[in-house]
Design a protein around this motif. Structure first.
Motif, short mmCIF file in Angstrom:
data_model
loop_
_atom_site.label_atom_id
_atom_site.label_comp_id
_atom_site.label_asym_id
_atom_site.label_seq_id
_atom_site.Cartn_x
_atom_site.Cartn_y
_atom_site.Cartn_z
N THR A 26 0.84 -1.20 0.00
CA THR A 26 0.00 0.00 0.00
C THR A 26 0.88 1.25 0.00
OG1 THR A 26 -0.12 0.15 2.41
CG2 THR A 26 -1.77 -1.26 1.31
N PRO A 27 0.31 2.43 -0.24
CA PRO A 27 1.10 3.67 -0.25
C PRO A 27 1.87 3.92 1.06
CG PRO A 27 -1.01 4.07 -1.25
CD PRO A 27 -1.07 2.67 -0.67
N ASP A 28 1.32 3.43 2.18
CA ASP A 28 2.03 3.64 3.46
C ASP A 28 3.01 2.51 3.79
OD1 ASP A 28 0.29 1.64 4.20
OD2 ASP A 28 -0.84 2.86 5.62
N GLY A 29 3.20 1.58 2.83
CA GLY A 29 4.20 0.52 3.00
C GLY A 29 3.67 -0.77 3.58
N ASP A 30 2.42 -0.80 4.00
CA ASP A 30 1.84 -2.04 4.53
C ASP A 30 1.70 -3.07 3.41
OD1 ASP A 30 1.62 -0.96 7.08
OD2 ASP A 30 -0.51 -0.48 6.86
N MET A 31 1.75 -4.34 3.77
CA MET A 31 1.50 -5.42 2.81
C MET A 31 0.12 -6.00 3.11
SD MET A 31 4.03 -5.61 0.73
CE MET A 31 3.69 -7.16 -0.09
N VAL A 32 -0.70 -6.12 2.06
CA VAL A 32 -2.03 -6.70 2.19
C VAL A 32 -2.20 -7.76 1.11
CG1 VAL A 32 -3.06 -4.63 3.21
CG2 VAL A 32 -3.10 -4.93 0.74
N GLY A 33 -3.12 -8.68 1.37
CA GLY A 33 -3.43 -9.71 0.38
C GLY A 33 -4.79 -9.46 -0.24
N ARG A 34 -4.89 -9.74 -1.52
CA ARG A 34 -6.16 -9.56 -2.23
C ARG A 34 -6.41 -10.75 -3.14
NH1 ARG A 34 -6.71 -6.39 1.21
NH2 ARG A 34 -7.05 -4.15 1.05
N GLU A 35 -7.66 -11.23 -3.13
CA GLU A 35 -8.06 -12.29 -4.05
C GLU A 35 -8.57 -11.63 -5.33
OE1 GLU A 35 -9.69 -15.81 -1.21
OE2 GLU A 35 -10.89 -13.96 -1.29
N ILE A 36 -8.17 -12.18 -6.46
CA ILE A 36 -8.55 -11.62 -7.75
C ILE A 36 -9.14 -12.72 -8.62
CG2 ILE A 36 -7.75 -10.46 -9.85
CD1 ILE A 36 -5.32 -9.49 -8.18
#
Length: 136
Positions: A26-36
């Motif tokens: 993310t823009p603030d450097g966090d890592m997130v997971g997303r299903e696509i």
């Protein structure tokens, strides 16, 4: 806003869609997971006769119901032009052939999780024929 997909993993590869898991910074450097859900794309046709829109009844397994919808179909023939697919789907599902087929626009139906792009065509000056739907 800068988001970066750092990695994508194939979860399922089916005959209609594939599902992926994306790791996103993310823009603030966090890592997130997303299903696509990846989809080849589709066309929908708005057939108009005497000021009325023609809809079809179709059983949809996902909602376990018969629904009213525009004639439509996925872009599953390699290299097929969306306008040609729209004309084909219109004839298959309704029997109508359009003398005038015009792109109204394209839309992303559920961009929160799916990349399916639907090209929507207006069909006018219709000639009647026999539908020959595939039953899907």
């Amino acid at each position: 806003m800068t988001f970066e997909i750092t990695k994508q993993e194939l979860v399922h590869n089916g005959p209609v869609v594939s599902t992926w898991f994306a790791h996103v910074r993310t823009p603030d450097g966090d890592m997130v997971g997303r299903e696509i859900v990846r989809h080849p794309g589709a066309v929908a046709v708005v057939p108009v006769i005497d000021g009325h829109v023609v809809l079809i009844r179709q059983y949809r397994v996902a909602v376990d119901a018969v629904v009213l919808e525009l004639p439509a179909g996925k872009l599953d023939i390699a290299g097929e032009d969306p306008a040609a697919a729209a004309a084909r789907e219109l004839e298959e599902e309704t029997g109508f052939v359009a003398a005038n087929l015009e792109l109204m626009g394209s839309l992303l139906n559920s961009p929160g999780f799916c990349d399916e792009r639907i090209h929507v065509y207006l069909a006018e000056d219709l000639s009647a024929g026999e539908p020959h739907a595939d039953g899907a």
